[in-house]
Write a protein that holds these residues in place. Structure first.
Motif, PDB file in Angstrom:
ATOM      1  N   ARG A 107       0.836  -1.211   0.000  1.00 29.80           N
ATOM      2  CA  ARG A 107       0.000   0.000   0.000  1.00 29.80           C
ATOM      3  C   ARG A 107       0.870   1.260   0.000  1.00 29.80           C
ATOM      4  N   LEU A 108       1.888   1.289   0.850  1.00 30.04           N
ATOM      5  CA  LEU A 108       2.750   2.466   0.922  1.00 30.04           C
ATOM      6  C   LEU A 108       3.544   2.643  -0.368  1.00 30.04           C
ATOM      7  N   ARG A 109       4.051   1.555  -0.900  1.00 30.40           N
ATOM      8  CA  ARG A 109       4.843   1.651  -2.129  1.00 30.40           C
ATOM      9  C   ARG A 109       4.003   2.201  -3.279  1.00 30.40           C
ATOM     10  N   ASN A 110       2.771   1.732  -3.406  1.00 26.13           N
ATOM     11  CA  ASN A 110       1.895   2.222  -4.465  1.00 26.13           C
ATOM     12  C   ASN A 110       1.545   3.693  -4.265  1.00 26.13           C
ATOM     13  N   ASN A 111       1.225   4.078  -3.039  1.00 27.29           N
ATOM     14  CA  ASN A 111       0.842   5.464  -2.764  1.00 27.29           C
ATOM     15  C   ASN A 111       2.000   6.427  -2.984  1.00 27.29           C
ATOM     16  N   ILE A 112       3.175   6.042  -2.501  1.00 25.15           N
ATOM     17  CA  ILE A 112       4.333   6.910  -2.682  1.00 25.15           C
ATOM     18  C   ILE A 112       4.701   6.996  -4.160  1.00 25.15           C
ATOM     19  N   GLY A 113       4.589   5.886  -4.873  1.00 26.20           N
ATOM     20  CA  GLY A 113       4.895   5.895  -6.289  1.00 26.20           C
ATOM     21  C   GLY A 113       4.045   6.893  -7.061  1.00 26.20           C
ATOM     22  N   ARG A 114       2.765   6.980  -6.710  1.00 20.07           N
ATOM     23  CA  ARG A 114       1.871   7.915  -7.402  1.00 20.07           C
ATOM     24  C   ARG A 114       2.290   9.362  -7.148  1.00 20.07           C
ATOM     25  N   HIS A 115       2.666   9.669  -5.925  1.00 22.28           N
ATOM     26  CA  HIS A 115       3.076  11.041  -5.612  1.00 22.28           C
ATOM     27  C   HIS A 115       4.403  11.398  -6.269  1.00 22.28           C
ATOM     28  N   ILE A 116       5.311  10.457  -6.321  1.00 19.47           N
ATOM     29  CA  ILE A 116       6.597  10.728  -6.958  1.00 19.47           C
ATOM     30  C   ILE A 116       6.411  10.976  -8.448  1.00 19.47           C
ATOM     31  N   ASP A 117       5.528  10.210  -9.074  1.00 11.45           N
ATOM     32  CA  ASP A 117       5.255  10.395 -10.502  1.00 11.45           C
ATOM     33  C   ASP A 117       4.762  11.803 -10.803  1.00 11.45           C
ATOM     34  N   GLN A 118       4.013  12.376  -9.869  1.00 16.49           N
ATOM     35  CA  GLN A 118       3.390  13.683 -10.091  1.00 16.49           C
ATOM     36  C   GLN A 118       4.179  14.829  -9.467  1.00 16.49           C
ATOM     37  N   ALA A 119       5.324  14.541  -8.879  1.00 14.68           N
ATOM     38  CA  ALA A 119       6.061  15.560  -8.125  1.00 14.68           C
ATOM     39  C   ALA A 119       6.599  16.655  -9.033  1.00 14.68           C
ATOM     40  N   GLY A 120       6.482  17.894  -8.546  1.00 18.15           N
ATOM     41  CA  GLY A 120       7.114  19.013  -9.212  1.00 18.15           C
ATOM     42  C   GLY A 120       8.526  19.200  -8.704  1.00 18.15           C
ATOM     43  N   THR A 121       8.983  20.425  -8.629  1.00 18.18           N
ATOM     44  CA  THR A 121      10.367  20.692  -8.224  1.00 18.18           C
ATOM     45  C   THR A 121      10.500  21.102  -6.767  1.00 18.18           C
ATOM     46  N   ASP A 122       9.389  21.274  -6.060  1.00 17.33           N
ATOM     47  CA  ASP A 122       9.406  21.757  -4.672  1.00 17.33           C
ATOM     48  C   ASP A 122       9.540  20.571  -3.711  1.00 17.33           C
ATOM     49  N   SER A 123      10.711  20.422  -3.106  1.00 16.83           N
ATOM     50  CA  SER A 123      10.936  19.292  -2.202  1.00 16.83           C
ATOM     51  C   SER A 123      10.107  19.396  -0.935  1.00 16.83           C
ATOM     52  N   SER A 124       9.913  20.614  -0.442  1.00 16.10           N
ATOM     53  CA  SER A 124       9.112  20.796   0.771  1.00 16.10           C
ATOM     54  C   SER A 124       7.679  20.332   0.542  1.00 16.10           C
ATOM     55  N   GLU A 125       7.130  20.626  -0.622  1.00 14.81           N
ATOM     56  CA  GLU A 125       5.775  20.189  -0.945  1.00 14.81           C
ATOM     57  C   GLU A 125       5.697  18.672  -1.016  1.00 14.81           C
TER      58      GLU A 125
END
Length: 257
Positions: free
Chosen positions: A157-175
């Motif tokens: 569950r965590l791997r899938n959820n984190i994967g989705r956010h990483i795919d959509q990540a912009g350039t702001d590391s804090s976000e």
């Protein structure tokens, strides 16, 4: 017990992302994440185990990350040395040298998983693996208290959820850190028919099956997120927790390598 998900080369903005929970007894003395000099002479950013020494997750000034988890075994014998020294060794010496040392004395440590990560790849070693010492290439991985990529429900569950956010990540590391942090606070238990049998009994398996463990005496004590950007920015956020998920101090670090 700990849970770690890490992604190598899955985002063009952040070639290395690490998200982890450290689970431990609340009475075990611990120093919060900070800069300190290890016995190897290297300056590292890490929490400190004040009982046995060492750490569970460490970050070098260059943005390498090393972490250790134990292997859950119902009747494991204690090792002669603390597993907390392993991340420090992983950041200070070549993997081949460490592999030879670990292979020469099988009983030196209780069961463990060790990862050493950079933006270009990594290395994994477990003294419970039939073929210990593996290179890690690009991908997203999950590690808890069994071998790398063991499909425990909380890891999937965590791997899938984190994967989705990483795919959509912009350039702001804090976000990105703010988006990943809630994912590590998931208290959903696994169904009984998906629980592993690691020799600790069904009630304990249920208690440990959630990603975030909220307990009186034992539970999640730290949530840590590390990102290394393509421009060389290294950001680390660690949230400390007390008994029953009581929020404590948060520490943030950011530097350019």
């Amino acid at each position: 017990m700990c849970t770690i998900v890490f992604a190598i080369g899955q985002s063009r903005h952040f070639p290395l992302v690490v998200a982890a929970n450290r689970d431990e007894f609340f009475h075990r003395p611990t120093a919060a994440m900070d800069w300190w000099q290890a016995d190897t002479g290297q300056n590292i950013l890490a929490g400190r185990d004040l009982e046995s020494g060492g750490t569970w997750l460490a970050v070098s000034q260059e943005g390498m990350v090393a972490a250790v988890t134990n292997v859950r075994e119902g009747s494991a014998e204690a090792g002669r040395c603390s597993r907390g020294e392993l991340p420090l060794k992983a950041l200070s010496q070549p993997c081949q040298n460490l592999k030879e040392m670990l292979g020469s004395e099988a009983g030196r440590y209780s069961g463990f998983n060790l990862i050493s990560l950079s933006t270009s790849g990594g290395w994994y070693y477990s003294n419970r693996d039939a073929h210990p010492g593996r290179q890690i290439f690009k991908g997203i991985y999950g590690l808890s208290n069994h071998l790398l990529q063991t499909p425990w429900p909380k890891l999937l569950r965590l791997r899938n959820n984190i994967g989705r956010h990483i795919d959509q990540a912009g350039t702001d590391s804090s976000e990105l850190h703010n988006q990943l942090a809630p994912l590590l606070q998931d208290t959903t238990p696994a169904p009984d028919n998906q629980l592993p049998d690691t020799g600790v009994g069904i009630e304990t398996e249920r208690f440990l099956s959630s990603l975030f463990i909220a307990g009186d005496h034992y539970g999640t004590r730290a949530t840590t997120i590390v990102t290394v950007s393509e421009q060389g920015e290294i950001r680390v956020t660690e949230q400390s927790w007390g008994p029953n998920a009581r929020k404590q101090e948060q520490r943030q670090f950011c530097w350019q390598r």
